[in-house]
Design a protein around this motif. Sequence first.
Motif, PDB file in Angstrom:
ATOM      1  N   GLN A   4      -5.473   6.690 -10.724  1.00  7.06           N
ATOM      2  CA  GLN A   4      -4.564   7.448  -9.870  1.00  7.06           C
ATOM      3  C   GLN A   4      -5.224   7.781  -8.533  1.00  7.06           C
ATOM      4  OE1 GLN A   4      -2.953  11.650 -10.436  1.00  7.06           O
ATOM      5  NE2 GLN A   4      -1.356  10.360 -11.333  1.00  7.06           N
ATOM      6  N   TYR A  41       1.636   8.958  -8.553  1.00  4.44           N
ATOM      7  CA  TYR A  41       1.716  10.024  -9.550  1.00  4.44           C
ATOM      8  C   TYR A  41       2.042   9.506 -10.956  1.00  4.44           C
ATOM      9  CZ  TYR A  41       6.788   9.721  -9.016  1.00  4.44           C
ATOM     10  OH  TYR A  41       8.081   9.284  -8.981  1.00  4.44           O
ATOM     11  N   TYR A  43       1.028   4.023  -2.966  1.00  2.00           N
ATOM     12  CA  TYR A  43       0.787   5.423  -2.606  1.00  2.00           C
ATOM     13  C   TYR A  43       1.961   6.310  -3.043  1.00  2.00           C
ATOM     14  CZ  TYR A  43      -0.081   9.522   0.288  1.00  2.00           C
ATOM     15  OH  TYR A  43      -0.290  10.808   0.730  1.00  2.00           O
ATOM     16  N   GLN A  44       3.182   5.842  -2.802  1.00  2.00           N
ATOM     17  CA  GLN A  44       4.382   6.615  -3.134  1.00  2.00           C
ATOM     18  C   GLN A  44       4.498   6.881  -4.629  1.00  2.00           C
ATOM     19  OE1 GLN A  44       6.532   7.995  -1.012  1.00  2.00           O
ATOM     20  NE2 GLN A  44       7.728   8.857  -2.676  1.00  2.00           N
ATOM     21  N   TYR A  45       4.096   5.909  -5.448  1.00  2.00           N
ATOM     22  CA  TYR A  45       4.253   6.050  -6.890  1.00  2.00           C
ATOM     23  C   TYR A  45       2.929   6.273  -7.613  1.00  2.00           C
ATOM     24  CZ  TYR A  45       8.987   4.704  -5.968  1.00  2.00           C
ATOM     25  OH  TYR A  45      10.268   4.674  -5.483  1.00  2.00           O
ATOM     26  N   ILE A  94      -4.385   3.606   0.492  1.00  2.00           N
ATOM     27  CA  ILE A  94      -3.642   3.474   1.749  1.00  2.00           C
ATOM     28  C   ILE A  94      -4.558   3.681   2.949  1.00  2.00           C
ATOM     29  CG2 ILE A  94      -2.860   5.878   1.839  1.00  2.00           C
ATOM     30  CD1 ILE A  94      -0.149   4.666   2.871  1.00  2.00           C
ATOM     31  N   SER A 113       0.818  -1.206   0.000  1.00  2.00           N
ATOM     32  CA  SER A 113       0.000   0.000   0.000  1.00  2.00           C
ATOM     33  C   SER A 113       0.858   1.265   0.000  1.00  2.00           C
ATOM     34  CB  SER A 113      -0.916  -0.023   1.226  1.00  2.00           C
ATOM     35  OG  SER A 113      -1.844   0.998   1.198  1.00  2.00           O
ATOM     36  N   LEU A 114       1.913   1.257   0.797  1.00  2.00           N
ATOM     37  CA  LEU A 114       2.820   2.418   0.830  1.00  2.00           C
ATOM     38  C   LEU A 114       3.531   2.613  -0.503  1.00  2.00           C
ATOM     39  CD1 LEU A 114       4.344   2.039   4.403  1.00  2.00           C
ATOM     40  CD2 LEU A 114       2.958   3.952   3.566  1.00  2.00           C
ATOM     41  N   LEU A 115       3.939   1.526  -1.134  1.00  2.00           N
ATOM     42  CA  LEU A 115       4.598   1.633  -2.447  1.00  2.00           C
ATOM     43  C   LEU A 115       3.639   2.190  -3.501  1.00  2.00           C
ATOM     44  CD1 LEU A 115       6.763  -1.600  -2.623  1.00  2.00           C
ATOM     45  CD2 LEU A 115       7.569   0.766  -2.716  1.00  2.00           C
ATOM     46  N   SER A 131      -3.950   6.681  -4.856  1.00  2.00           N
ATOM     47  CA  SER A 131      -3.701   7.673  -3.814  1.00  2.00           C
ATOM     48  C   SER A 131      -4.477   7.391  -2.531  1.00  2.00           C
ATOM     49  CB  SER A 131      -4.081   9.070  -4.316  1.00  2.00           C
ATOM     50  OG  SER A 131      -3.266   9.440  -5.391  1.00  2.00           O
TER      51      SER A 131
END
Length: 146
Positions: A117, A108, A104-106, A124, A100-102, A121
């Motif tokens: 998208q 964009y 969220y991080q990418y 998470i 989930s963090l990965l 976003s």
Amino acid sequence: YGYCVEAGKYQNNKFFLKSKVKRLLIPYFFCGSFYVAPIMQLLRIDTQGYWKYCVSGIILSYNSRHLWYIFALFWIFILAMFVKPLLKSKKGLCIVLLISLLIYQYAYVIPWTFQLQSAASYQIYFFAGVIINHLYDKISVYSNVG
């Protein structure tokens, strides 16, 4: 969602997918086509015409107005369907949190088409809720409510 998974619901992925299409996508396309698109044309907020707006604004969801979250939620549920087996163990919950963090991080780099998208976003928060639900009994011991 987390509560339902722990209660043994959503065992059948085919039924789960069919349910989410019926409860999310059909109302999304119906409201988008017969409520949002006509209002956009009537108020002249969009000038590309009804059919073009239905394709770009509703189907591709580039301008679905206040309905964006329904399409995003659908994709989050699809992702949840794939990581559901991991939600049963502590190690699996950690893996889901990392995934989930990965994402969220990418987020964009993911295209806006179909609200992918937005789903990337906001997923998470969905999975944080699932993890908190799973750990609720352990967390509630530390709260001093009441």
